[in-house]
Structures are given as structure tokens and as C-alpha cells.
Scaffold this motif. Structure first.
Motif, short mmCIF file in Angstrom:
data_model
loop_
_atom_site.label_atom_id
_atom_site.label_comp_id
_atom_site.label_asym_id
_atom_site.label_seq_id
_atom_site.Cartn_x
_atom_site.Cartn_y
_atom_site.Cartn_z
N ASP A 54 0.82 -1.20 0.00
CA ASP A 54 0.00 0.00 0.00
C ASP A 54 0.86 1.25 0.00
OD1 ASP A 54 -2.43 -1.37 0.03
OD2 ASP A 54 -2.33 -1.63 2.17
N GLU A 55 0.60 2.12 0.92
CA GLU A 55 1.25 3.42 0.99
C GLU A 55 2.64 3.32 1.65
OE1 GLU A 55 0.40 7.76 3.01
OE2 GLU A 55 -1.23 6.33 2.77
N VAL A 56 3.59 4.07 1.10
CA VAL A 56 4.94 4.17 1.67
C VAL A 56 5.26 5.64 1.86
CG1 VAL A 56 7.40 3.81 1.22
CG2 VAL A 56 5.76 2.05 0.58
N THR A 57 5.71 5.99 3.06
CA THR A 57 6.13 7.36 3.35
C THR A 57 7.59 7.33 3.79
OG1 THR A 57 3.90 7.94 4.05
CG2 THR A 57 5.68 9.40 4.76
N ILE A 58 8.38 8.20 3.18
CA ILE A 58 9.81 8.28 3.48
C ILE A 58 10.15 9.74 3.77
CG2 ILE A 58 12.17 7.97 2.62
CD1 ILE A 58 11.03 5.76 0.80
N GLN A 59 10.76 9.99 4.93
CA GLN A 59 11.24 11.31 5.30
C GLN A 59 12.75 11.23 5.51
OE1 GLN A 59 9.29 13.34 8.50
NE2 GLN A 59 7.37 12.27 8.11
N VAL A 60 13.45 12.19 4.95
CA VAL A 60 14.91 12.24 5.11
C VAL A 60 15.26 13.59 5.71
CG1 VAL A 60 17.14 12.16 3.94
CG2 VAL A 60 15.25 10.72 3.13
N HIS A 61 16.01 13.55 6.80
CA HIS A 61 16.44 14.77 7.49
C HIS A 61 17.96 14.86 7.44
CE1 HIS A 61 12.51 15.57 9.39
NE2 HIS A 61 12.37 14.27 9.28
N GLN A 62 18.47 16.08 7.36
CA GLN A 62 19.91 16.31 7.39
C GLN A 62 20.39 15.92 8.79
OE1 GLN A 62 22.30 18.43 8.85
NE2 GLN A 62 23.85 17.86 7.36
N SER A 63 21.48 15.18 8.86
CA SER A 63 21.91 14.58 10.13
C SER A 63 22.31 15.60 11.21
CB SER A 63 23.06 13.60 9.90
OG SER A 63 24.17 14.25 9.35
N VAL A 64 22.90 16.71 10.84
CA VAL A 64 23.37 17.67 11.84
C VAL A 64 22.27 18.67 12.21
CG1 VAL A 64 25.04 19.53 12.29
CG2 VAL A 64 25.77 17.45 11.10
N THR A 65 21.66 19.30 11.21
CA THR A 65 20.67 20.35 11.47
C THR A 65 19.26 19.82 11.67
OG1 THR A 65 20.17 20.70 9.14
CG2 THR A 65 22.00 21.99 10.10
#
Length: 71
Positions: free
Chosen positions: A2-13
Motif C-alpha cells: 500500500d502506501e509508503v512514506t519516506i522522510q529524510v532529514h539532514q543529520s546535523v541540522t
């Protein structure tokens, strides 16, 4: 799948770099996952078009979207 959600955050900030919310994922594949490289592939099949999204998380974040006609 079904649905896939992916969030990517910068590791330092911790700033959000990418947010994907995909409603019709056909296939989810881990291509490589080790200390040097981490890559996944998502397939989305819609009628006559297949979308292929490849995401590298390590060493550098990258997203690639490819479309193919399928018949």
C-alpha cells in the motif's frame, strides 16, 4: 503493498531534505544496506507506465525517478 512514506532529514541540522508519500507502491527492494552504501528501489505501476524511484541514503543522499512504458 500500500502506501509508503519516506522522510529524510539532514543529520546535523535535522532539516527536512525530502518527503515522499507514495500511495500505490508495487514493489519495495533494498538494493544495498551496509556502512558504506544504503540504497532502496521502489516500483509504482500505473496503467501503461512504470515509475522507478531509486534512493541513496549513504554516502550521499540522492533520488532518481525513471519512467518506462509497459505494454
Amino acid at each position: 503493498m500500500d502506501e509508503v512514506t519516506i522522510q529524510v532529514h539532514q543529520s546535523v541540522t535535522k532539516h527536512l531534505i525530502s518527503y515522499l508519500s507514495l500511495k500505490q507502491v508495487t514493489s519495495f527492494e533494498i538494493i544495498q544496506d551496509d556502512q558504506k552504501k544504503s540504497t532502496i528501489r521502489l516500483l509504482l505501476d500505473k496503467e501503461e507506465v512504470r515509475q522507478i524511484i531509486e534512493i541513496d541514503f549513504r554516502p550521499i543522499f540522492r533520488q532518481r525517478l525513471t519512467e518506462q512504458l509497459i505494454r
